[in-house]
Design an enzyme around this catalytic site. Structure first.
Site, mmCIF file in Angstrom:
data_model
loop_
_atom_site.group_PDB
_atom_site.id
_atom_site.type_symbol
_atom_site.label_atom_id
_atom_site.label_comp_id
_atom_site.label_asym_id
_atom_site.label_seq_id
_atom_site.Cartn_x
_atom_site.Cartn_y
_atom_site.Cartn_z
ATOM 1 N N ARG A 1 -0.976 -11.359 12.185
ATOM 2 C CA ARG A 1 0.292 -11.230 12.913
ATOM 3 C C ARG A 1 0.161 -10.241 14.072
ATOM 4 N NH1 ARG A 1 3.230 -9.629 7.428
ATOM 5 N NH2 ARG A 1 1.499 -10.884 6.672
ATOM 6 N N LYS B 1 -10.741 -5.999 1.631
ATOM 7 C CA LYS B 1 -10.567 -7.046 0.620
ATOM 8 C C LYS B 1 -11.589 -6.857 -0.498
ATOM 9 C CE LYS B 1 -8.899 -10.816 3.614
ATOM 10 N NZ LYS B 1 -7.585 -11.052 3.018
HETATM 11 N N1 BES Z 1 -6.496 -14.173 6.415
HETATM 12 C C1 BES Z 1 -5.672 -13.598 5.423
HETATM 13 C C2 BES Z 1 -4.827 -14.640 4.705
HETATM 14 C C3 BES Z 1 -5.585 -15.539 3.800
HETATM 15 C C4 BES Z 1 -5.987 -15.099 2.564
HETATM 16 C C5 BES Z 1 -5.830 -16.827 4.183
HETATM 17 C C6 BES Z 1 -6.667 -15.959 1.743
HETATM 18 C C7 BES Z 1 -6.496 -17.678 3.362
HETATM 19 C C8 BES Z 1 -6.937 -17.236 2.146
HETATM 20 C C9 BES Z 1 -4.715 -12.607 6.062
HETATM 21 O O1 BES Z 1 -5.226 -11.902 7.117
HETATM 22 C C10 BES Z 1 -4.367 -11.627 4.995
HETATM 23 O O2 BES Z 1 -5.229 -10.938 4.568
HETATM 24 N N2 BES Z 1 -3.105 -11.647 4.597
HETATM 25 C C11 BES Z 1 -2.646 -10.795 3.582
HETATM 26 C C12 BES Z 1 -1.312 -10.277 4.029
HETATM 27 C C13 BES Z 1 -0.796 -9.157 3.167
HETATM 28 C C14 BES Z 1 -1.670 -7.944 3.300
HETATM 29 C C15 BES Z 1 0.607 -8.872 3.573
HETATM 30 C C16 BES Z 1 -2.518 -11.598 2.298
HETATM 31 O O3 BES Z 1 -2.139 -12.766 2.347
HETATM 32 O O4 BES Z 1 -2.861 -11.068 1.256
HETATM 33 MN MN MN Z 2 -6.256 -10.164 6.524
#
Ligand code: BES
Ligand code: MN
Ligand code: ZN
Length: 491
Positions: A349, A275
Site C-alpha cells: 500500500r 516474515k
Molecule cells: N505481499 C504480502 C501479502 C501476501 C501474503 C500475498 C501472502 C500473498 C501471500 C503483503 O505485503 C503483506 O505482507 N501483507 C501483510 C499485511 C499485514 C502486515 C497488515 C499480510 O497480509 O500479512
Molecule cells: Mn509485505
C-alpha cells in the site's frame, strides 16, 4: 504457438489429433455427431459403453477411428449440458490442452465451439477454447535444464471455423501472450527479476510494439516528487527502486487514459517486520500485480486496441537493513498525507499510494491497481476469485463483467467508510495497518484515501495470481480480466 482457423469439413481434416467435445447426455454436439456418422456409429457405441468419458474435464484418446482424415481423436467431456457455463467450458478446454501436452502432440485441430450452452455464442466459445489450449501449453523453462523426455509443446493449433471468426482467434492469441508474459515474469526468481530487470523488460515491450513509449523514474526523480512512501519501502534494499511508466496511445490524444498500476515488489521479506521462513518462501510472487498489468498492456498493444493506456509499475524490493524503514516511522506520502508505518510488511500500500498520486497528472478516466496485497484476501476468497474493491459502482460492474467474460473472475468486497476508522492513529493521518479484522478491506480503504477524486478500483490478487504451496507457478491473472476490460472500452 500459432492459432488459426480451418474450415475444411471436419471428417476430412488431416491432423495428428482431432479434439471433439461431448456432453454427459445422450445427445452429441455437431462435431461428435459428424465423427460418429463417418465412423459408422462407433463413437456413439463407445459413449454407451463408457469408453468415451463425458464428465467435465475427462479426456480419452482414440486411435484408428474409421472414416476420418485425422490420425487420432481426443474426446473431451463437458459434463451435463444443463450445468454448462463459460467457467466450466474453460475448465474442460484447459483439461484438453493439458492432455494434448501430456501426449506430446505438436499440432492439433479443435472443434469444441459447437458444445453449446445457454447464454453464450459460438464465437466466444471458440475464443475461450483457443485461449485455454494456448494457456495450458505454457511451461516455465528460463532457469531449468531441458529434459530429453519432457513432453513436446504444441506449436500449432487450428480451430474449426471460417474467416468470420478471425478476430476471436486474434484476441485469444493476444490474451494468451499477455497471460504468458505475466506468468513468465511472475515465476522468475527474485535474484533475476529485480526492479532493473523489469525496466529492461519494459524497454523490450516498448521497442517491440507500435504506439508504445516508456519513461522510467529513478529514485532521485521520485525523491524530487516527494514519493517518500514508496522510497521508505526501498530504503532497506541494495537495489534501486524504479517507477516504470509504459504508455500506449491507441485513441485520440484528448481521450483520457485508463491507468493501470501494478504492485511490483520483486521480493517481500517483510522488511524489519520480517516474515517467517515459511511465509517468505513464496514472496518472489509479490510482483504479480505488476506482471498482470504488464500482461494486459501487452495484449492491448498486440491487438492495437483503440484506447489510451498508461501502465505504471512500482518496482521495489522490500528488505531489512540498518537503513530500512522502522516500525513506528512516520513518513509523508507524495499526496502530503502522513503515514505511521507500524508494520513494514504492509509495504504494498505504501508503494501503491504514491503511484496512485503520481498517476493523477495523466487525468485518467479510471485508475485500476492490481496487487498481491493481503494474506487476508486469501482467507476471504481463496484462490479462485480476485478481490475487487472500488469507489465507483459502474467501474466495479465493468470489471466484474470483464472477468466473467474471459473467466478471470473477480468478486466485489465492501470498502464502506465504517471500516476507515481502523486506520486511525494519534501520530499521523493514518497508520498502514488496520488490525485483525477485515485485513483485505482496510488495505483497500488505505488506498482509497489516495484516490478520493478519482474513479478507482483495486484488485487484490494475493490468492489468484498463483496457487500457494502448489507447483503450478504463476497464473498470469489478472492479465485476462484487464485485457478484456480494455477491449470492452476499445471503440
Ligand atoms: N505481499 C504480502 C501479502 C501476501 C501474503 C500475498 C501472502 C500473498 C501471500 C503483503 O505485503 C503483506 O505482507 N501483507 C501483510 C499485511 C499485514 C502486515 C497488515 C499480510 O497480509 O500479512
Ligand atoms: Mn509485505
Ligand atoms: Zn507484499
Amino acid at each position: 504457438m500459432n492459432l488459426h482457423l480451418d474450415d475444411t469439413p471436419l471428417t476430412q481434416i488431416e491432423t495428428d489429433c482431432l479434439v471433439v467435445g461431448f456432453y454427459q447426455s445422450d445427445s452429441l454436439p455437431p462435431a461428435a455427431g459428424a465423427v460418429d456418422e463417418a465412423s459408422g456409429g462407433m463413437i456413439r457405441r463407445m459413449v454407451e459403453s463408457g469408453d468415451i468419458e463425458n464428465g467435465l474435464g475427462k479426456t480419452s484418446l482414440l486411435h484408428n477411428v474409421p472414416g476420418l482424415g485425422a490420425k487420432r481423436i481426443l474426446t473431451v467431456g463437458f459434463g451435463k449440458p444443463e450445468k454448462l457455463n463459460l467457467a466450466r467450458f474453460d475448465r474442460a478446454c484447459l483439461a484438453a490442452g493439458k492432455a494434448l501436452r501430456d501426449y506430446s502432440f505438436t499440432e492439433c485441430h479443435v472443434s469444441v465451439h459447437d458444445v453449446a450452452f445457454d447464454g453464450s455464442d459460438a464465437e466466444s466459445r471458440l475464443r475461450q477454447a483457443a485461449l485455454a489450449i494456448h494457456r495450458s501449453n505454457f511451461l516455465y523453462t528460463t532457469t531449468k535444464s531441458p529434459k530429453d523426455d519432457a513432453p513436446a509443446p504444441l506449436t500449432s493449433a487450428s480451430f474449426q471455423g471460417d474467416r468470420q471468426w478471425e478476430s476471436a482467434i486474434q484476441q485469444a492469441e493476444a490474451f494468451a501472450v499477455g497471460y504468458e508474459k505475466a506468468r513468465t515474469l511472475g515465476d522468475l526468481p527474485p535474484n533475476i527479476c529485480t526492479p532493473a530487470f523489469l525496466v529492461q523488460d519494459a524497454k523490450a515491450i516498448a521497442e517491440k510494439y507500435e504506439n508504445v513509449s516508456l519513461e522510467v523514474l529513478e529514485e532521485d526523480d521520485m525523491a524530487e516528487k516527494g514519493m517518500d512512501a514508496l522510497l521508505a519501502v526501498s530504503r532497506g534494499s541494495e537495489l534501486a527502486a524504479k517507477l516504470i511508466v509504459l504508455k500506449y496511445s491507441g485513441a485520440a490524444k484528448d481521450q483520457s487514459p485508463v491507468v493501470l498500476i501494478g504492485k511490483g515488489i520483486t521480493f517481500d521479506s517483510g522488511g524489519l517486520s520480517l516474515k517467517s521462513g515459511e511465509n517468505m518462501m513464496q514472496m518472489k510472487y509479490d510482483m504479480c500485480g505488476a506482471a498482470g498489468v504488464i500482461g494486459a498492456f501487452v495484449a492491448c498493444a498486440r491487438l492495437q486496441m483503440r484506447v489510451n493506456v498508461i501502465c505504471i509499475v512500482a518496482a521495489v524490493e522490500n528488505m531489512p537493513d540498518g537503513n530500512a524503514c522502522r516500525p513506528g516511522d512516520v513518513i509523508t506520502s507524495m499526496s502530503g498525507k502522513t503515514i505511521e508505518v507500524l508494520n513494514t510488511d504492509a509495504e504494498g500500500r505504501l508503494v501503491l499510494c504514491d503511484a496512485i498520486t503520481y498517476s493523477e497528472q495523466f487525468k485518467p478516466d479510471v485508475i485500476i491497481d492490481a496487487a498481491t496485497l493481503t494474506g487476508a484476501c486469501v482467507v476471504a476468497l481463496g484462490h479462485h476469485a480476485t478481490g475487487l474493491m472500488s469507489n465507483d459502482d459502474e467501474l466495479a460492474g465493468e470489471l466484474v463483467a470483464a472477468g466473467d467474460a474471459i473467466v478471470d473472475r473477480a468478486w466485489r468486497l465492501p470498502i464502506w467508510e465504517e471500516y476507515q476508522s481502523q486506520l486511525d492513529t494519534p501520530f499521523a493521518d493514518m497508520k498502514n495497518v488496520g488490525g485483525m479484522s477485515a485485513g483485505v478491506l482496510t488495505a483497500g480503504c488505505f488506498l482509497s484515501r489516495f484516490a478520493e477524486d478519482q474513479r478507482w478500483a483495486h484488485l487484490d490478487v494475493a490468492g489468484s495470481a498463483w496457487k500457494w504451496g502448489s507447483n503450478d507457478g504463476a497464473s498470469g491473472r489478472p492479465a485476462g480480466l484487464l485485457a478484456q476490460f480494455l477491449l470492452n472500452r476499445s471503440s
